[in-house]
Scaffold this active site. Structure first.
Site, PDB file in Angstrom:
ATOM      1  N   HIS A  67     109.823  64.644  90.709  1.00 35.74           N
ATOM      2  CA  HIS A  67     109.819  66.046  91.136  1.00 35.74           C
ATOM      3  C   HIS A  67     110.763  66.180  92.322  1.00 35.74           C
ATOM      4  O   HIS A  67     110.743  65.371  93.246  1.00 35.74           O
ATOM      5  CB  HIS A  67     108.393  66.447  91.506  1.00 35.74           C
ATOM      6  CG  HIS A  67     108.314  67.753  92.216  1.00 35.74           C
ATOM      7  ND1 HIS A  67     108.944  68.880  91.747  1.00 35.74           N
ATOM      8  CD2 HIS A  67     107.686  68.108  93.368  1.00 35.74           C
ATOM      9  CE1 HIS A  67     108.715  69.878  92.584  1.00 35.74           C
ATOM     10  NE2 HIS A  67     107.959  69.435  93.574  1.00 35.74           N
ATOM     11  N   CYS A  86     103.510  71.705  90.852  1.00 35.00           N
ATOM     12  CA  CYS A  86     104.753  70.929  90.687  1.00 35.00           C
ATOM     13  C   CYS A  86     104.612  69.784  89.694  1.00 35.00           C
ATOM     14  O   CYS A  86     105.611  69.201  89.280  1.00 35.00           O
ATOM     15  CB  CYS A  86     105.218  70.406  92.047  1.00 35.00           C
ATOM     16  SG  CYS A  86     105.453  71.721  93.244  1.00 35.00           S
ATOM     17  N   ASN A 122     113.326  73.024  95.776  1.00 32.45           N
ATOM     18  CA  ASN A 122     112.121  72.651  95.026  1.00 32.45           C
ATOM     19  C   ASN A 122     111.750  73.815  94.100  1.00 32.45           C
ATOM     20  O   ASN A 122     111.336  74.867  94.567  1.00 32.45           O
ATOM     21  CB  ASN A 122     111.012  72.355  96.049  1.00 32.45           C
ATOM     22  CG  ASN A 122     109.683  71.988  95.401  1.00 32.45           C
ATOM     23  OD1 ASN A 122     109.480  72.176  94.202  1.00 32.45           O
ATOM     24  ND2 ASN A 122     108.780  71.477  96.212  1.00 32.45           N
TER      25      ASN A 122
HETATM   26  O1  UT7 Z   1     106.342  70.499  95.801  1.00 31.20           O
HETATM   27  C1  UT7 Z   1     105.169  69.884  96.135  1.00 31.20           C
HETATM   28  C2  UT7 Z   1     105.398  68.680  96.914  1.00 31.20           C
HETATM   29  N1  UT7 Z   1     105.891  69.017  98.231  1.00 31.20           N
HETATM   30  C3  UT7 Z   1     106.417  68.086  98.982  1.00 31.20           C
HETATM   31  O2  UT7 Z   1     106.551  66.967  98.529  1.00 31.20           O
HETATM   32  C4  UT7 Z   1     106.783  68.404 100.410  1.00 31.20           C
HETATM   33  C5  UT7 Z   1     106.410  67.251 101.287  1.00 31.20           C
HETATM   34  N2  UT7 Z   1     106.742  67.427 102.694  1.00 31.20           N
HETATM   35  C6  UT7 Z   1     108.024  67.445 103.155  1.00 31.20           C
HETATM   36  O3  UT7 Z   1     108.961  67.390 102.370  1.00 31.20           O
HETATM   37  C7  UT7 Z   1     108.254  67.466 104.641  1.00 31.20           C
HETATM   38  O4  UT7 Z   1     107.033  67.230 105.316  1.00 31.20           O
HETATM   39  C8  UT7 Z   1     108.882  68.796 105.155  1.00 31.20           C
HETATM   40  C9  UT7 Z   1     110.311  68.887 104.683  1.00 31.20           C
HETATM   41  C10 UT7 Z   1     108.069  69.965 104.660  1.00 31.20           C
HETATM   42  C11 UT7 Z   1     108.908  68.802 106.675  1.00 31.20           C
HETATM   43  O5  UT7 Z   1     109.631  67.670 107.180  1.00 31.20           O
HETATM   44  P1  UT7 Z   1     109.009  66.791 108.348  1.00 31.20           P
HETATM   45  O6  UT7 Z   1     109.999  65.735 108.649  1.00 31.20           O
HETATM   46  O7  UT7 Z   1     107.637  66.360 107.906  1.00 31.20           O
HETATM   47  O8  UT7 Z   1     108.986  67.809 109.547  1.00 31.20           O
HETATM   48  P2  UT7 Z   1     107.737  68.227 110.451  1.00 31.20           P
HETATM   49  O9  UT7 Z   1     106.813  69.093 109.688  1.00 31.20           O
HETATM   50  O10 UT7 Z   1     107.201  66.996 111.101  1.00 31.20           O
HETATM   51  O11 UT7 Z   1     108.447  69.096 111.548  1.00 31.20           O
HETATM   52  C12 UT7 Z   1     109.319  68.498 112.528  1.00 31.20           C
HETATM   53  C13 UT7 Z   1     109.790  69.582 113.464  1.00 31.20           C
HETATM   54  C14 UT7 Z   1     108.676  70.450 114.008  1.00 31.20           C
HETATM   55  O12 UT7 Z   1     108.986  70.775 115.345  1.00 31.20           O
HETATM   56  P3  UT7 Z   1     108.274  69.984 116.569  1.00 31.20           P
HETATM   57  O13 UT7 Z   1     106.814  70.230 116.377  1.00 31.20           O
HETATM   58  O14 UT7 Z   1     108.653  68.566 116.377  1.00 31.20           O
HETATM   59  O15 UT7 Z   1     108.861  70.648 117.757  1.00 31.20           O
HETATM   60  C15 UT7 Z   1     108.764  71.705 113.185  1.00 31.20           C
HETATM   61  O16 UT7 Z   1     108.276  72.835 113.847  1.00 31.20           O
HETATM   62  O17 UT7 Z   1     110.687  70.458 112.774  1.00 31.20           O
HETATM   63  C16 UT7 Z   1     110.253  71.816 112.962  1.00 31.20           C
HETATM   64  N3  UT7 Z   1     110.603  72.568 111.767  1.00 31.20           N
HETATM   65  C17 UT7 Z   1     111.793  73.180 111.604  1.00 31.20           C
HETATM   66  N4  UT7 Z   1     112.867  73.271 112.394  1.00 31.20           N
HETATM   67  C18 UT7 Z   1     113.936  73.951 111.915  1.00 31.20           C
HETATM   68  C19 UT7 Z   1     109.846  72.790 110.669  1.00 31.20           C
HETATM   69  N5  UT7 Z   1     110.531  73.527 109.776  1.00 31.20           N
HETATM   70  C20 UT7 Z   1     111.735  73.770 110.317  1.00 31.20           C
HETATM   71  C21 UT7 Z   1     112.881  74.478 109.900  1.00 31.20           C
HETATM   72  N6  UT7 Z   1     113.947  74.538 110.714  1.00 31.20           N
HETATM   73  N7  UT7 Z   1     112.946  75.086 108.680  1.00 31.20           N
END
Ligand code: UT7
Length: 329
Positions: free
Chosen positions: A256, A123, A286
């Protein structure tokens, strides 16, 4: 144009291309539900800011997306393809193992002989490619360069993993960079830290005619999030220092386009109003190396970014890689 110094590189024109198939969050949720995987428009918007992304048809490659983006940039620049003497394509989803997307694109543009190669910094790829092209133009090794980010990330998504497959899309963005007596690109910084390979990778390869490993994207989102927020502010400040400018001089910030929360957090740390933030993640998702030039082109064609404006471009991604370019448009 002689190679007498000072010699700078300036963006002469921008272009972009999105494959026509737009997939909304609701459509994607419906597709995942057929495999028993639960997600929702609300979750995706709240956590990422993404409303939709574009997916290329199965037979469409990165060089297919790069071609119309390059043609649009050439037209905007008023430069003929024959006058291009350097092509750099940033991509992590090339058409084939080799030749490079840049060579395939050169042929599709009907020009032959100029230097053409790919840059692989995921990225951060466009920021890396722009910095390399800037250096080559400044040194006199090139005069007019096509610098492109082109990706078909839909090819490497695991549609059984809801934590990643809802985030990415396909597309291409391009700029024509030309030698100029006035800047142009003011300063840039590139970084990488290979200790963080595991938090964002596509761990597959080909060997002996076989696919080895799993060539599907894996990401520890929270770990990437934390690293991204830290490095984006630091690298922006380093580039401003190098250029002798301050955060007050930035007219537009194009980070990005991965997550609206990271982008808004970066703008806040740079004491910038979110009005100065260029956002396309909502409509593109993305698109990895394509996200910055896509956002740049949308902002230029939409009349936001005007000639003379100071623009900060910032990339961050797998590797772990990051970098920034400050330029006068
Ligand atoms: O391109 C390279 C650079 N990439 C980035 O910059 C990405 C950086 N990371 C992010 O943008 C975020 O970490 C994400 C968008 C990937 C995830 O967001 P988050 O607020 O960090 O969510 P999380 O991983 O803490 O997940 C929260 C909850 C989890 O459930 P529990 O464990 O709290 O019950 C996940 O299982 O959300 C759940 N979850 C979803 N629920 C519905 C994860 N993905 C999904 C989904 N739909 N698609």
């Amino acid at each position: 144009m002689t190679t007498a110094f000072p010699r700078y590189a300036r963006i002469l024109g921008t272009g972009s291309y999105l494959p026509p198939h737009r997939v909304t969050n609701a459509e994607l949720a419906e597709r995942l539900a057929r495999d028993g995987i639960e997600t929702s428009h609300e979750w995706i918007v709240e956590r990422t800011g993404i409303h939709a992304r574009h997916f290329a048809a199965p037979d469409v490659t990165a060089s297919d997306l790069a071609l119309p983006a390059a043609q649009a940039a050439l037209e905007a620049a008023g430069v003929a393809a024959q006058d291009i003497d350097l092509i750099i394509v940033a991509t992590s989803t090339p058409d084939m193992v080799f030749p490079s997307v840049a060579c395939l694109l050169q042929n599709k543009l009907g020009i032959h002989g100029c230097a053409a190669f790919d840059v692989q910094a995921v990225c951060s790829g466009f920021v890396y490619a722009l910095t390399v092209a800037d250096s080559m133009i400044k040194s006199g090794a090139a005069t007019k360069a096509l610098v492109i980010g082109a990706e078909v990330f839909s090819r490497i998504l695991d549609f059984k993993d809801r934590t990643t497959c809802v985030l990415f899309g396909d597309g291409a963005g391009a700029v024509v960079l030309g030698a100029s007596e006035t800047p142009g690109i003011l300063a840039s910084e590139l970084h990488a830290d290979g200790r963080h390979v595991d938090i964002l990778c596509t761990p597959g390869t080909v060997s002996g005619g076989q696919v080895l490993g799993q060539p599907l994207l894996k990401m520890d989102g929270q770990a990437v999030f934390k690293l991204a927020v830290g490095v984006l502010e630091k690298v922006a400040r380093a580039v401003l220092d190098k250029a002798g400018r301050t955060d007050a001089d930035i007219d537009w910030l194009i980070p990005h386009q991965a997550n609206i929360r990271i982008m808004q957090g970066t703008a806040k740390k740079l004491k910038m109003s979110t009005d100065k933030l260029i956002v396309t993640v909502d409509e593109h998702g993305n698109t990895s190396a394509a996200s910055i030039p896509l956002a740049l082109d949308v902002a230029v064609r939409g009349g936001k970014i005007q000639r003379g404006d100071t623009v900060m471009l910032e990339g961050v991604g797998g590797g772990f890689t990051w970098g920034a370019v400050l330029l006068d448009f």
